[in-house]
Design a protein around this motif. Structure first.
Motif, PDB file in Angstrom:
ATOM      1  N   HIS A 234      33.468  79.501 -45.055  1.00 52.45           N
ATOM      2  CA  HIS A 234      33.240  78.055 -45.150  1.00 52.45           C
ATOM      3  C   HIS A 234      34.458  77.281 -44.665  1.00 52.45           C
ATOM      4  CE1 HIS A 234      33.263  74.163 -47.333  1.00 52.45           C
ATOM      5  NE2 HIS A 234      31.980  74.165 -47.005  1.00 52.45           N
ATOM      6  N   ASP A 235      35.655  77.734 -45.059  1.00 52.60           N
ATOM      7  CA  ASP A 235      36.878  77.061 -44.598  1.00 52.60           C
ATOM      8  C   ASP A 235      36.993  77.123 -43.075  1.00 52.60           C
ATOM      9  OD1 ASP A 235      37.457  76.557 -47.208  1.00 52.60           O
ATOM     10  OD2 ASP A 235      38.897  78.200 -47.426  1.00 52.60           O
ATOM     11  N   ALA A 236      36.680  78.307 -42.504  1.00 47.71           N
ATOM     12  CA  ALA A 236      36.777  78.453 -41.047  1.00 47.71           C
ATOM     13  C   ALA A 236      35.780  77.546 -40.327  1.00 47.71           C
ATOM     14  CB  ALA A 236      36.536  79.910 -40.667  1.00 47.71           C
ATOM     15  N   LEU A 237      34.575  77.436 -40.864  1.00 49.52           N
ATOM     16  CA  LEU A 237      33.569  76.567 -40.239  1.00 49.52           C
ATOM     17  C   LEU A 237      33.961  75.096 -40.357  1.00 49.52           C
ATOM     18  CD1 LEU A 237      30.276  78.324 -41.419  1.00 49.52           C
ATOM     19  CD2 LEU A 237      31.264  78.328 -39.130  1.00 49.52           C
ATOM     20  N   CYS A 238      34.574  74.727 -41.488  1.00 53.90           N
ATOM     21  CA  CYS A 238      35.041  73.341 -41.639  1.00 53.90           C
ATOM     22  C   CYS A 238      36.129  73.024 -40.615  1.00 53.90           C
ATOM     23  CB  CYS A 238      35.564  73.118 -43.055  1.00 53.90           C
ATOM     24  SG  CYS A 238      34.286  73.083 -44.317  1.00 53.90           S
TER      25      CYS A 238
ATOM     26  N   GLN B 146      32.074  89.334 -56.305  1.00 51.84           N
ATOM     27  CA  GLN B 146      33.385  88.689 -56.148  1.00 51.84           C
ATOM     28  C   GLN B 146      33.843  88.717 -54.692  1.00 51.84           C
ATOM     29  OE1 GLN B 146      32.662  90.927 -58.512  1.00 51.84           O
ATOM     30  NE2 GLN B 146      32.755  89.636 -60.347  1.00 51.84           N
ATOM     31  N   LEU B 147      33.677  89.859 -54.024  1.00 50.32           N
ATOM     32  CA  LEU B 147      34.052  89.945 -52.612  1.00 50.32           C
ATOM     33  C   LEU B 147      33.192  89.029 -51.756  1.00 50.32           C
ATOM     34  CD1 LEU B 147      34.722  93.754 -52.013  1.00 50.32           C
ATOM     35  CD2 LEU B 147      36.346  91.886 -51.785  1.00 50.32           C
ATOM     36  N   LEU B 148      31.910  88.958 -52.065  1.00 52.31           N
ATOM     37  CA  LEU B 148      31.017  88.092 -51.299  1.00 52.31           C
ATOM     38  C   LEU B 148      31.389  86.624 -51.478  1.00 52.31           C
ATOM     39  CD1 LEU B 148      27.544  89.800 -51.857  1.00 52.31           C
ATOM     40  CD2 LEU B 148      28.809  89.629 -49.719  1.00 52.31           C
ATOM     41  N   ASP B 149      31.724  86.236 -52.715  1.00 52.29           N
ATOM     42  CA  ASP B 149      32.126  84.847 -52.957  1.00 52.29           C
ATOM     43  C   ASP B 149      33.401  84.508 -52.195  1.00 52.29           C
ATOM     44  OD1 ASP B 149      29.972  84.524 -54.619  1.00 52.29           O
ATOM     45  OD2 ASP B 149      31.094  84.867 -56.474  1.00 52.29           O
ATOM     46  N   GLU B 150      34.363  85.430 -52.183  1.00 48.47           N
ATOM     47  CA  GLU B 150      35.616  85.185 -51.468  1.00 48.47           C
ATOM     48  C   GLU B 150      35.368  85.095 -49.964  1.00 48.47           C
ATOM     49  OE1 GLU B 150      39.430  84.164 -51.060  1.00 48.47           O
ATOM     50  OE2 GLU B 150      38.416  84.516 -52.979  1.00 48.47           O
ATOM     51  N   ALA B 151      34.516  85.996 -49.447  1.00 49.63           N
ATOM     52  CA  ALA B 151      34.195  85.962 -48.022  1.00 49.63           C
ATOM     53  C   ALA B 151      33.468  84.675 -47.649  1.00 49.63           C
ATOM     54  CB  ALA B 151      33.337  87.172 -47.653  1.00 49.63           C
ATOM     55  N   GLU B 152      32.589  84.223 -48.529  1.00 50.84           N
ATOM     56  CA  GLU B 152      31.863  82.981 -48.248  1.00 50.84           C
ATOM     57  C   GLU B 152      32.813  81.785 -48.225  1.00 50.84           C
ATOM     58  OE1 GLU B 152      28.033  80.406 -49.948  1.00 50.84           O
ATOM     59  OE2 GLU B 152      28.744  82.186 -50.995  1.00 50.84           O
ATOM     60  N   ARG B 153      33.769  81.753 -49.157  1.00 54.64           N
ATOM     61  CA  ARG B 153      34.742  80.653 -49.172  1.00 54.64           C
ATOM     62  C   ARG B 153      35.589  80.664 -47.894  1.00 54.64           C
ATOM     63  NH1 ARG B 153      34.896  81.722 -54.794  1.00 54.64           N
ATOM     64  NH2 ARG B 153      36.517  83.307 -54.529  1.00 54.64           N
ATOM     65  N   SER B 154      36.036  81.842 -47.490  1.00 53.98           N
ATOM     66  CA  SER B 154      36.849  81.934 -46.271  1.00 53.98           C
ATOM     67  C   SER B 154      36.048  81.503 -45.047  1.00 53.98           C
ATOM     68  CB  SER B 154      37.347  83.367 -46.087  1.00 53.98           C
ATOM     69  OG  SER B 154      38.140  83.772 -47.180  1.00 53.98           O
TER      70      SER B 154
END
Length: 330
Positions: A187-191, A177-185
């Motif tokens: 991804h948003d920053a890279l976008c 769950q923490l990894l998924d949240e970190a990946e989403r954050s």
């Protein structure tokens, strides 16, 4: 998974989340990579919903032998490309895998479509499905391919790729769950970064832009006659609430910080914003805290449209369900 987010790092090179096959070389220097999307599992007869009539088991053995010869010829064509690493999107069965191991070729199977597309980009190689024209195929290249361990997982690292800017972000976390949240954050920053490269204009962050917008809206609201001024004042209050949310998320006293920020802007300090490292008001330009202008416009626009849609709903009418009529048997 395993470790914590502070253990995450930026790895130079490309990391493929796959394991090497049994008997494969664990390390290849000066790699020449053939990236493919082809079937390598036809060395056995597979029958799904089909019927094959034969005179006896000897004919079945002949059919299987023909399949083996066909797969061996395909493997020989791959070897003639001069590669020492073969990466395939699909499965590689035991016979071709053993054939590659005997010829000193590292075989990586089931790399998925995203994996082979990225690998093709970073190594400069073509993705091929047929192997009749070795001269027309560009092999990917990198300095070193090796199997590494991250936590309890085995992965394959491609170092010194042809595209020198290739890198991989390795995220660590206590659970999925923490990894998924970190990946989403992330991804948003890279976008946001990718959009900022196209639209380079920025605005000051830390709630500074919202306070400036709220101040401008309040000045305009003072000149608007009638009830429309109330809507403008409400919009200004909503903008001013955003710095408070930033402070609350950081665990600071939002009321005190927003009051200080409002006083700073009222006194003419238009670069003041929230410094969440220290929990104080700071100069956003000196601290280098900026946000994408394109992103800021999209945020304010989408929030405004959502608020307008909610306001337009005057009431909710719910129809009472029809009562079930009982059947009267005569």
């Amino acid at each position: 998974s395993g470790g914590n987010l502070h253990d995450s790092w930026l790895e130079s090179g490309f990391i493929l989340p796959k394991r090497l096959g049994v008997g494969q070389p664990k390390r290849v220097e000066g790699a020449k990579i053939l990236v493919a999307n082809t079937s390598m599992d036809t060395d056995k007869v597979k029958i799904y919903g089909a019927r094959v009539r034969v005179q006896g088991m000897a004919r079945v053995a002949e059919i299987e032998e023909a399949e083996k010869r066909k797969m061996t010829e395909k493997c020989e064509k791959i070897i003639r490309h001069g590669c020492n690493v073969f990466v395939n999107r699909q499965l590689i069965y035991n016979r071709p895998e053993q054939f590659f191991a005997d010829h000193g070729v590292m075989a990586i199977e089931h790399a998925d479509f995203d994996g082979i597309e990225r690998l093709s980009l970073v190594t400069g190689g073509d993705i091929v499905s047929t192997f009749d024209d070795p001269e027309g195929v560009t092999l990917g290249r990198c300095d070193l391919i090796e199997e590494i361990m991250i936590g309890e997982d085995r992965l394959i690292r491609f170092s010194g790729c042809a595209a020198g800017e290739a890198c991989t972000i390795v995220l660590r976390g206590a659970n999925e769950q923490l990894l998924d949240e970190a990946e989403r954050s992330l991804h948003d920053a890279l976008c946001v970064l990718s959009q900022t490269v196209k639209e380079t204009r920025t605005t000051l962050g830390g709630g500074c832009a919202e306070m400036l917008m709220a101040q401008a809206v309040e000045e305009s609201a003072a000149k608007i006659p009638g009830k429309k001024a109330l809507a403008a004042e409400g919009f200004a209050r909503a903008l001013r609430a955003l710095p408070g949310i930033i402070a609350d998320n950081a665990g600071f006293d939002s009321s005190d910080l927003v009051a200080q920020l409002r006083a700073a802007h009222a006194s003419g300090d238009h670069t003041a914003g929230l410094n969440m490292d220290k929990g104080t008001i700071g100069n956003m330009r000196e601290l280098g805290i900026t946000e994408s202008l394109k992103l800021k416009r999209a945020m304010v626009g989408s929030a405004t449209e959502a608020a307008e849609m909610i306001i337009r709903v005057d009431d909710i009418i719910k129809a009472a369900p029809r009562k079930r009529e009982e059947d009267h048997h005569h």
